[in-house]
Design a protein around this motif. Structure first.
Motif, PDB file in Angstrom:
ATOM      1  N   TYR A   1       9.154   3.263   7.977  1.00 59.71           N
ATOM      2  CA  TYR A   1       7.703   3.431   7.841  1.00 59.71           C
ATOM      3  C   TYR A   1       6.972   2.257   8.498  1.00 59.71           C
ATOM      4  O   TYR A   1       6.017   2.442   9.236  1.00 59.71           O
ATOM      5  CB  TYR A   1       7.310   3.520   6.362  1.00 59.71           C
ATOM      6  CG  TYR A   1       5.859   3.862   6.181  1.00 59.71           C
ATOM      7  CD1 TYR A   1       5.445   5.182   6.253  1.00 59.71           C
ATOM      8  CD2 TYR A   1       4.901   2.874   5.975  1.00 59.71           C
ATOM      9  CE1 TYR A   1       4.106   5.513   6.112  1.00 59.71           C
ATOM     10  CE2 TYR A   1       3.565   3.196   5.834  1.00 59.71           C
ATOM     11  CZ  TYR A   1       3.174   4.509   5.906  1.00 59.71           C
ATOM     12  OH  TYR A   1       1.849   4.845   5.769  1.00 59.71           O
TER      13      TYR A   1
ATOM     14  N   ASP B   1       0.807  -1.233   0.000  1.00 57.73           N
ATOM     15  CA  ASP B   1       0.000   0.000   0.000  1.00 57.73           C
ATOM     16  C   ASP B   1       0.835   1.275   0.000  1.00 57.73           C
ATOM     17  O   ASP B   1       0.405   2.285  -0.538  1.00 57.73           O
ATOM     18  CB  ASP B   1      -0.933   0.008   1.221  1.00 57.73           C
ATOM     19  CG  ASP B   1      -2.148  -0.863   0.978  1.00 57.73           C
ATOM     20  OD1 ASP B   1      -2.135  -1.629  -0.002  1.00 57.73           O
ATOM     21  OD2 ASP B   1      -3.106  -0.767   1.769  1.00 57.73           O
TER      22      ASP B   1
ATOM     23  N   TYR C   1      -1.397  -0.934   9.376  1.00 57.63           N
ATOM     24  CA  TYR C   1      -1.563  -2.390   9.424  1.00 57.63           C
ATOM     25  C   TYR C   1      -0.667  -3.015  10.483  1.00 57.63           C
ATOM     26  O   TYR C   1      -1.062  -3.929  11.198  1.00 57.63           O
ATOM     27  CB  TYR C   1      -1.255  -3.022   8.069  1.00 57.63           C
ATOM     28  CG  TYR C   1      -2.072  -2.423   6.943  1.00 57.63           C
ATOM     29  CD1 TYR C   1      -3.463  -2.476   6.970  1.00 57.63           C
ATOM     30  CD2 TYR C   1      -1.455  -1.799   5.872  1.00 57.63           C
ATOM     31  CE1 TYR C   1      -4.210  -1.909   5.950  1.00 57.63           C
ATOM     32  CE2 TYR C   1      -2.194  -1.230   4.845  1.00 57.63           C
ATOM     33  CZ  TYR C   1      -3.573  -1.287   4.893  1.00 57.63           C
ATOM     34  OH  TYR C   1      -4.312  -0.716   3.885  1.00 57.63           O
TER      35      TYR C   1
HETATM   36  S1  SF4 Z   1       2.587  -3.438   5.727  1.00 58.34           S
HETATM   37 FE1  SF4 Z   1       2.627  -1.200   6.052  1.00 58.34          FE
HETATM   38  S2  SF4 Z   1       4.747  -0.600   5.653  1.00 58.34           S
HETATM   39 FE2  SF4 Z   1       4.428  -2.627   4.741  1.00 58.34          FE
HETATM   40  S3  SF4 Z   1       3.838  -2.264   2.589  1.00 58.34           S
HETATM   41 FE3  SF4 Z   1       1.940  -2.435   3.819  1.00 58.34          FE
HETATM   42  S4  SF4 Z   1       1.442  -0.317   4.348  1.00 58.34           S
HETATM   43 FE4  SF4 Z   1       3.585  -0.341   3.724  1.00 58.34          FE
END
Ligand code: SF4
Ligand code: SF4
Length: 210
Positions: free
Chosen positions: A133, A31, A141
């Protein structure tokens, strides 16, 4: 240098795991990868090293970087031309970064050049922005504790910051979008120079610049 970066990342990962942070992305989630992120010169070399450890076709990523670059040329032609003009010395000197680009509201941003079939192609070698992040509250999440005000955690994340400053003393870090590095340094005329640099960083364990 590459080895030192890997050791620093392992150290931070062990700390995060020990203190209950989820530091691996959810399976199949990408995401936050539909955007572009900055990396320092050492992080660029780490991602390039990551690509060379797998049977990837470098030209595939070069083409993806060029395609993203074309998108940004529409918004930031002068910045990109300026950086491109300076490209041969970018790896040796600090120059203007790409900050102007942060203030533009881009429609339909292309996904990160490393996102292939919904997965990160360089996950173990991803830059700090992607690494951090996932470990902050910004990822809804993973839902980790916010470490921004937690000195204990901040101190233990220091090796990630150290990684951005691991280069020859004559080189300062220059944060640039990942696609810029790849669109510029995989050009046929610069590629062998960049791979020589990579080889140097793979062999020599350079300590943090004074
Ligand atoms: S789990 Fe969180 S940090 Fe990892 S790709 Fe998905 S949104 Fe990005
Ligand atoms: S480098 Fe990997 S984790 Fe980071 S934005 Fe790109 S695809 Fe996502």
């Amino acid at each position: 240098m590459i080895k030192t970066m890997e050791i620093n990342i392992e150290q931070v990962d062990s700390f995060l795991a020990k203190y209950g942070y989820f530091n691996k992305c959810l399976n199949g989630c990408s995401d936050c990868c539909h955007d572009y992120f900055y990396a320092s010169v050492p992080e660029f070399f780490l991602t390039l090293h990551g690509l060379t450890t797998k049977p990837f076709n470098l030209d595939y990523f070069y083409k993806r970087a060029l395609s993203t670059r074309s998108y940004f040329m529409h918004y930031l032609p002068l910045e990109i031309e300026h950086l491109s003009y300076k490209a041969p010395s970018l790896l040796a000197y600090k120059v203007n970064d790409f900050r102007t680009g942060q203030y533009i509201n881009y429609p339909d941003l292309p996904p990160c050049m490393f996102l292939v079939n919904g997965r990160c192609s360089i996950y173990d070698y991803r830059p700090n922005t992607c690494r951090k992040y996932g470990t902050t509250v910004t990822c809804e999440y993973l839902d980790n504790e916010d470490f921004e005000d937690d000195d204990f955690t901040q101190v233990h994340l220091q090796p990630l910051y150290d990684n951005t400053a691991l280069l020859d003393q004559s080189i300062e870090t220059t944060p640039l979008p990942l696609w810029f590095f790849y669109s510029e340094y995989l050009k046929p005329e610069l590629r062998s120079f960049v791979f020589k640099q990579l080889e140097h960083y793979q062999i020599n364990n350079i300590e943090k610049a004074a």
